[in-house]
Enzyme design. Structure first.
Site, mmCIF file in Angstrom:
data_model
loop_
_atom_site.group_PDB
_atom_site.id
_atom_site.type_symbol
_atom_site.label_atom_id
_atom_site.label_comp_id
_atom_site.label_asym_id
_atom_site.label_seq_id
_atom_site.Cartn_x
_atom_site.Cartn_y
_atom_site.Cartn_z
ATOM 1 N N HIS A 103 -1.311 -3.247 1.349
ATOM 2 C CA HIS A 103 -0.011 -3.274 1.877
ATOM 3 C C HIS A 103 0.856 -2.827 0.486
ATOM 4 O O HIS A 103 1.177 -2.295 0.068
ATOM 5 C CB HIS A 103 0.526 -5.198 1.729
ATOM 6 C CG HIS A 103 1.639 -5.334 2.752
ATOM 7 N ND1 HIS A 103 2.492 -5.567 2.427
ATOM 8 C CD2 HIS A 103 1.930 -6.120 4.724
ATOM 9 C CE1 HIS A 103 4.272 -5.390 2.839
ATOM 10 N NE2 HIS A 103 2.853 -6.404 3.785
ATOM 11 N N GLU B 59 2.207 0.248 9.298
ATOM 12 C CA GLU B 59 3.649 -0.126 8.753
ATOM 13 C C GLU B 59 4.598 0.800 8.198
ATOM 14 O O GLU B 59 4.895 1.320 7.298
ATOM 15 C CB GLU B 59 3.382 -1.009 7.939
ATOM 16 C CG GLU B 59 1.927 -2.642 8.488
ATOM 17 C CD GLU B 59 2.613 -3.747 7.327
ATOM 18 O OE1 GLU B 59 3.087 -5.142 8.141
ATOM 19 O OE2 GLU B 59 1.981 -3.559 6.922
HETATM 20 P P1 PGA Z 1 7.944 -8.509 8.816
HETATM 21 O O1 PGA Z 1 6.496 -8.423 7.794
HETATM 22 O O2 PGA Z 1 6.851 -8.867 10.188
HETATM 23 O O3 PGA Z 1 8.532 -9.607 8.164
HETATM 24 O O4 PGA Z 1 8.784 -7.301 9.084
HETATM 25 C C1 PGA Z 1 5.505 -7.479 7.857
HETATM 26 C C2 PGA Z 1 4.424 -7.287 6.611
HETATM 27 O O5 PGA Z 1 5.081 -6.660 5.712
HETATM 28 O O6 PGA Z 1 3.478 -6.980 7.281
#
Ligand code: PGA
Length: 255
Positions: free
Chosen positions: A97, A168
């Site tokens: 992450h 992401e």
């Molecule tokens: P968020 O976070 O949905 O609050 O933008 C996503 C993540 O960090 O996986």
């Protein structure tokens, strides 16, 4: 894109008590059992895992960890191994992450963690994404490509089909707005192509691609249908039971 969708809730360092955590899980489980095409994974903090992982299998509901250490055992103060996670009923593990990468996880460390998770028979949810977009020079494609290649360095080809790959864009995490769904489509194709070059086209067809970053109950269905991803990695909205329930129903209704 498979028919089934996968929604992962990443709780991060929330909520403050086990009691609150149990409430969120109870609600999520009830809704998950009624879904037709969607599987739900919640990823609470380590300390809550033994209490929240279902003792018997629950329909469409699983528990994942937010992190792991790649060594088997030994003098690693503060760390948790894959065997420990498996022992308490964890089935998925988030690896790489951006918030962990920011605190020091390099692609090399991410690759070691991915291997450890796969070797333990658990499913890694591997996060990749550019920190910013280079609108002029489009250099973020190259950055993303390198990150994907390096994060899977040494991972055996046969393991590829069991990987969940979460795209992401870091700039969208915690933001007000997600990436626009048509761009998500374009980026998910790119991510799949890079994955296919590394693992082969047959494996790439099977890999589950998620989008994450400012997903909520309002934009979730469009991200799935226009962005053509297999699922979502949800941060904030996964702790808001009302919103998360709406999100699950909206996603499940996408044909
Ligand atoms: P968020 O976070 O949905 O609050 O933008 C996503 C993540 O960090 O996986």
């Amino acid at each position: 894109m498979t028919n089934r969708k996968l929604i992962i809730g990443n709780w991060k360092m929330n909520p403050g008590t086990l009691e609150e955590a149990k409430k969120i899980v109870a609600k999520t489980k009830r809704v998950a059992a009624k879904l037709d095409h969607t599987d739900v994974v919640v990823c609470p903090p380590f300390v809550f895992l033994p209490q929240l992982a279902p003792r018997r299998s629950v329909k469409h509901f699983h528990v994942g960890a937010q992190s792991v250490y790649f060594e088997e055992s030994g003098s690693y103060t503060g760390e948790v191994s894959v065997a420990m996670l498996r022992d308490v009923g964890t089935e998925y593990v988030i690896v790489g992450h951006s918030e962990e990468r920011k605190r020091g996880d390099t692609d090399e460390i991410v690759a070691k963690k991915v291997k450890a998770v796969i070797d333990a028979g658990l499913t890694p949810i591997v996060c990749v994404g550019e920190i910013s977009r280079d609108v002029e020079g489009a250099s973020h494609y190259e950055v993303l490509k390198k990150q994907i290649q390096n994060s899977f360095a040494g991972v055996p080809k046969r393991a590829g089909r069991d990987i969940v790959l979460a795209y992401e864009p870091v700039w969208a995490i915690g933001a007000k707005e997600s990436m626009v769904p048509s761009e998500i489509y374009e980026m998910s194709l790119f991510v799949k192509k890079v994955f296919s070059d590394a693992f082969g086209p047959e494996t790439a067809v099977k890999v589950t691609i998620l989008y994450g970053g400012a997903v909520n109950f309002r934009n979730a269905a469009d991200i799935i249908s226009i962005g053509k991803v297999d699922g979502l990695l949800v941060g904030r909205e996964s702790l808001n039971t009302v919103g998360f329930v709406e999100l699950l129903k909206a996603v499940d209704a996408v044909k």
